[in-house]
Scaffold this motif. Structure first.
Motif, mmCIF file in Angstrom:
data_model
loop_
_atom_site.group_PDB
_atom_site.id
_atom_site.type_symbol
_atom_site.label_atom_id
_atom_site.label_comp_id
_atom_site.label_asym_id
_atom_site.label_seq_id
_atom_site.Cartn_x
_atom_site.Cartn_y
_atom_site.Cartn_z
ATOM 1 N N UNK A 146 -10.135 20.461 37.949
ATOM 2 C CA UNK A 146 -9.761 19.565 36.852
ATOM 3 C C UNK A 146 -10.196 18.135 37.137
ATOM 4 N N UNK A 147 -10.123 17.733 38.408
ATOM 5 C CA UNK A 147 -10.557 16.384 38.779
ATOM 6 C C UNK A 147 -12.045 16.200 38.498
ATOM 7 N N UNK A 148 -12.834 17.221 38.842
ATOM 8 C CA UNK A 148 -14.275 17.155 38.569
ATOM 9 C C UNK A 148 -14.524 17.117 37.071
ATOM 10 N N UNK B 271 -7.552 25.766 31.973
ATOM 11 C CA UNK B 271 -7.294 24.408 32.448
ATOM 12 C C UNK B 271 -6.003 23.861 31.837
ATOM 13 N N UNK B 272 -5.817 24.100 30.533
ATOM 14 C CA UNK B 272 -4.601 23.645 29.873
ATOM 15 C C UNK B 272 -3.367 24.298 30.454
ATOM 16 N N UNK B 273 -3.456 25.573 30.752
ATOM 17 C CA UNK B 273 -2.352 26.315 31.365
ATOM 18 C C UNK B 273 -2.025 25.710 32.724
ATOM 19 N N UNK B 274 -3.060 25.454 33.522
ATOM 20 C CA UNK B 274 -2.866 24.901 34.860
ATOM 21 C C UNK B 274 -2.176 23.537 34.788
ATOM 22 N N UNK B 275 -2.626 22.713 33.873
ATOM 23 C CA UNK B 275 -2.061 21.360 33.741
ATOM 24 C C UNK B 275 -0.592 21.402 33.362
ATOM 25 N N UNK C 299 2.099 30.478 40.550
ATOM 26 C CA UNK C 299 1.093 31.285 41.202
ATOM 27 C C UNK C 299 -0.306 30.795 40.871
ATOM 28 N N UNK C 300 -1.236 31.722 40.642
ATOM 29 C CA UNK C 300 -2.630 31.376 40.438
ATOM 30 C C UNK C 300 -3.121 31.764 39.045
ATOM 31 N N UNK C 301 -4.007 30.913 38.514
ATOM 32 C CA UNK C 301 -4.691 31.168 37.247
ATOM 33 C C UNK C 301 -6.095 31.650 37.591
#
Length: 310
Positions: free
Chosen positions: A42-44, A294-298, A303-305
């Motif tokens: 996400x940073x990249x 990405x939206x889910x992660x944010x 756990x892991x996406x």
């Protein structure tokens, strides 16, 4: 081949076509079956590493990968076409990422063979998170009977570290908030759960009045939980630039920079194959759904996406 890439610093990640990469000397090419989302990605995508690392556009996003070797470069003797592998893209520039059908990686670091019993979707969540967790556990030097607070226990790193700490014989206190999160960390080996939206220090003091032997810190500000560590204990964090960021007397402070050396990845794979650890796969997205991932992660994860690349 299809990839998720940035065309420029001011662009949004998009599914696009690029040439299939060719492995150079010392590299293998991996047909990627699965990858996972990390904060680094996400940073990249947001351009936050502009000026910090070389960008070779189009920049294919993604660090973690799992798949099968389908080509080897000159001088490669320890890998062959058909080998199941996993790991982390560790090149010193941004461009060759794992969110695509193929990726080339050096065999010196960031790759290891994957046991047949470990599925690609699980292995894709192991590289960065597993490495950070193992490095943190090693640095913490946890002894049997120790009390360990895991901050950020619901994330990929935290879940791995929680399991390893419990396996080492520690009494683990894990941060969680929702009922589902609490159930998850307890299932992974935590003896107690504390609500990270409340007064964590007060909650921990109720469980361990004298404080804890180790804090494994993977989320949030460090200052709030450093006082929990007993004199002579350890504060181990992936969120520090250096130990000097947390000036505290009588406590060993360690800043963790995950290094996916082959021997570390092999150890992580063994832990997974022997069921010493497990990866919580919260959701699997197709490559075209990466923006949704990405939206889910944010929004927060348990756990892991995973990104599945057919």
């Amino acid at each position: 081949m299809k990839v998720v890439a940035l065309r420029a610093f001011d662009s949004e990640p998009e599914v696009t076509e690029v040439d299939v990469p060719q492995p150079t000397a010392g590299e293998v090419r991996v047909r990627v079956h699965a990858a996972s989302v990390n904060g680094f990605d996400l940073s990249v995508a947001k351009g936050m590493l502009q000026g910090a690392m070389e960008h070779r556009f189009p920049v294919v996003l993604g660090k973690d990968f799992a798949g099968v070797v389908d080509a080897v470069g000159e001088g490669v003797e320890d890998y062959a076409v058909g080998d199941r592998v996993f790991g982390v893209v560790t090149k010193n520039f941004l461009g060759d990422g794992s969110f695509g059908e193929y990726v080339t990686v050096p065999t010196a670091v960031g790759i290891a063979k994957l046991p047949e019993s470990v599925e690609f979707t699980q292995a894709a969540g192991l590289g960065l998170a597993g490495t950070a967790a193992v490095d943190a556990i090693d640095a913490a030097q946890i002894s049997e009977g120790a009390t360990v607070l895991v901050v950020g226990a619901t994330g990929g790193v935290g879940q791995q570290a929680l399991q390893l700490a419990a396996r080492a014989g520690a009494t683990v206190i894990a941060t969680a908030h929702t009922e589902k999160e609490t159930e998850q960390v307890v299932a992974l080996g935590a003896a107690h759960a504390v609500d990270y939206t409340g007064d964590v220090v007060a909650q921990v003091r109720e469980i361990a009045p004298d404080g804890v032997d180790v804090v494994l810190h993977f989320a949030g500000a460090p200052d709030a939980v450093v006082p929990m560590v007993k004199a002579g204990g350890a504060f181990v964090s992936t969120m520090l630039m250096s130990p000097a960021d947390v000036p505290v007397e009588g406590v060993r402070v360690v800043a963790i920079y995950a290094n996916p050396a082959p021997e570390t990845l092999e150890r992580i794979a063994r832990n997974q194959a022997e069921q010493h650890t497990t990866v919580t796969v919260q959701h699997v997205y197709d490559l075209a759904q990466t923006p949704d991932a990405f939206g889910h992660f944010t929004a927060g994860t348990l756990g892991k996406i995973i990104i599945s690349i057919a």
